[in-house]
Design an enzyme around this catalytic site. Structure first.
Site, PDB file in Angstrom:
ATOM      1  N   SER A 144       0.861  -1.190   0.000  1.00  0.00           N
ATOM      2  CA  SER A 144       0.000   0.000   0.000  1.00  0.00           C
ATOM      3  C   SER A 144       0.891   1.231   0.000  1.00  0.00           C
ATOM      4  O   SER A 144       2.079   1.131   0.324  1.00  0.00           O
ATOM      5  CB  SER A 144      -0.860  -0.009   1.271  1.00  0.00           C
ATOM      6  OG  SER A 144      -1.498   1.245   1.465  1.00  0.00           O
ATOM      7  N   TYR A 157      -3.361  -1.583  10.149  1.00  0.00           N
ATOM      8  CA  TYR A 157      -3.202  -1.655   8.689  1.00  0.00           C
ATOM      9  C   TYR A 157      -1.814  -1.145   8.286  1.00  0.00           C
ATOM     10  O   TYR A 157      -1.096  -1.783   7.513  1.00  0.00           O
ATOM     11  CB  TYR A 157      -4.299  -0.824   8.020  1.00  0.00           C
ATOM     12  CG  TYR A 157      -4.332  -0.917   6.510  1.00  0.00           C
ATOM     13  CD1 TYR A 157      -4.947  -1.990   5.880  1.00  0.00           C
ATOM     14  CD2 TYR A 157      -3.740   0.059   5.718  1.00  0.00           C
ATOM     15  CE1 TYR A 157      -4.988  -2.080   4.497  1.00  0.00           C
ATOM     16  CE2 TYR A 157      -3.775  -0.027   4.339  1.00  0.00           C
ATOM     17  CZ  TYR A 157      -4.407  -1.087   3.736  1.00  0.00           C
ATOM     18  OH  TYR A 157      -4.442  -1.173   2.354  1.00  0.00           O
TER      19      TYR A 157
END
Ligand code: NAD
Length: 252
Positions: A144, A157
């Site tokens: 990400s 996350y």
């Protein structure tokens, strides 16, 4: 003349292939010629229809991948039944949002179990088999932009995606000499369920869009091309790379 991006004859195992980025990747790999095992906890019917409509081939493999033993068993059963895999895409992932001061252990463990632990043990199962057989393999992990940035309200996350960079580099170092490529893609802001909450917040959504040099959110098909590249012979000398596919977000 054969294209270096041609995946004909390759078998790919893609996690979280029922929707979003995983669906985009499964479809792109199938269009490039791979037979795609679509793995996850939800029906793969939509993805398999898209693959069939494109003239490709795929299959459905269901389990809760947050349970790493179930994830590895699913992978090994699929390999035993259909033949060994040449490509593994660790895409399945979840996100939980809360201020760091309020973040719960459950939201920490749930995210890390799927995003990082299952991804590592699936890569282990894939690597073991490829190395034992002396077979070329390619692992594509989905990281990400929060592999490179802190973000806000997404502690577990961010930890999982920083961790994804670490295991990508570690596995690349251990396996580059064994003909197994391990790389990652770092998507920017892509229109999927994962970003529905962000897109629903008018202010955050406008701020994000204003910062993307390409002037639009990403589409799952934008990620598919990068996955085909990293899974293909064109990327054979690429090891431990984390490729941003983010409309220029990280360049800003
Ligand atoms: P999504 O929510 O649409 O897809 C998540 C996928 O993971 C789904 O297929 C879902 O079924 C699967 N999944 C979730 N929990 C599971 C479980 N316990 N067992 C099996 N499968 C499970 O989101 P997405 O945006 O397509 O996310 C795919 C990947 O891309 C994730 O790793 C995510 O972190 C990453 N990513 C997304 C964005 C974005 O902007 N959408 C940006 C960067 C990275």
């Amino acid at each position: 003349m054969t294209s270096p991006f041609d995946l004909t004859g390759k078998r790919a195992f893609v996690t979280g292939a029922n929707t979003g980025i995983g669906q985009g990747i499964a479809l792109a790999l199938a269009k490039a010629g791979a037979v795609v095992a679509c793995a996850g906890r939800s029906s793969m019917a939509e993805t398999l229809t898209l693959i069939a409509d494109a003239g490709g081939r795929g299959s459905e493999h269901l389990a809760d991948l947050a349970d790493k033993d179930a994830a590895v068993a699913l992978f090994e059963t699929a390999a035993r039944e259909g033949g060994p895999f040449d490509i593994l895409v660790n895409n399945a992932g979840i996100i939980r949002r809360a201020d760091a001061t309020d973040f719960t252990e459950e939201d920490w463990d749930d995210v890390l179990d799927l995003n990082l632990k299952a991804a590592f043990f699936l890569a282990q199962a894939f690597g073991k088999s490829a190395i034992a057989d002396g077979r070329h393999g390619a692992v594509v992990n989905i990281a990400s932009v929060l592999t490179f940035q802190g973000g806000i309200r997404v502690a577990s996350y961010t930890a999982s995606k920083h961790g994804m960079a670490g295991i990508t580099r570690l596995l690349a170092c251990e396996w580059a000499g064994r003909d197994v490529n391990v790389n990652a893609i770092a998507p920017g802001y892509v229109v999927t369920n994962n970003t529905a909450a962000l897109r629903g917040d008018e202010d955050r959504s406008a701020a994000i869009l204003a910062r993307i040099p390409a002037g639009r959110w990403g589409d799952p098909s934008d990620i598919g091309g990068a996955a085909v590249f990293l899974a293909s012979d064109a990327a054979r000398y690429i090891h431990g790379a984390i490729l941003p596919v983010d409309g220029g977000w990280l360049a800003r």
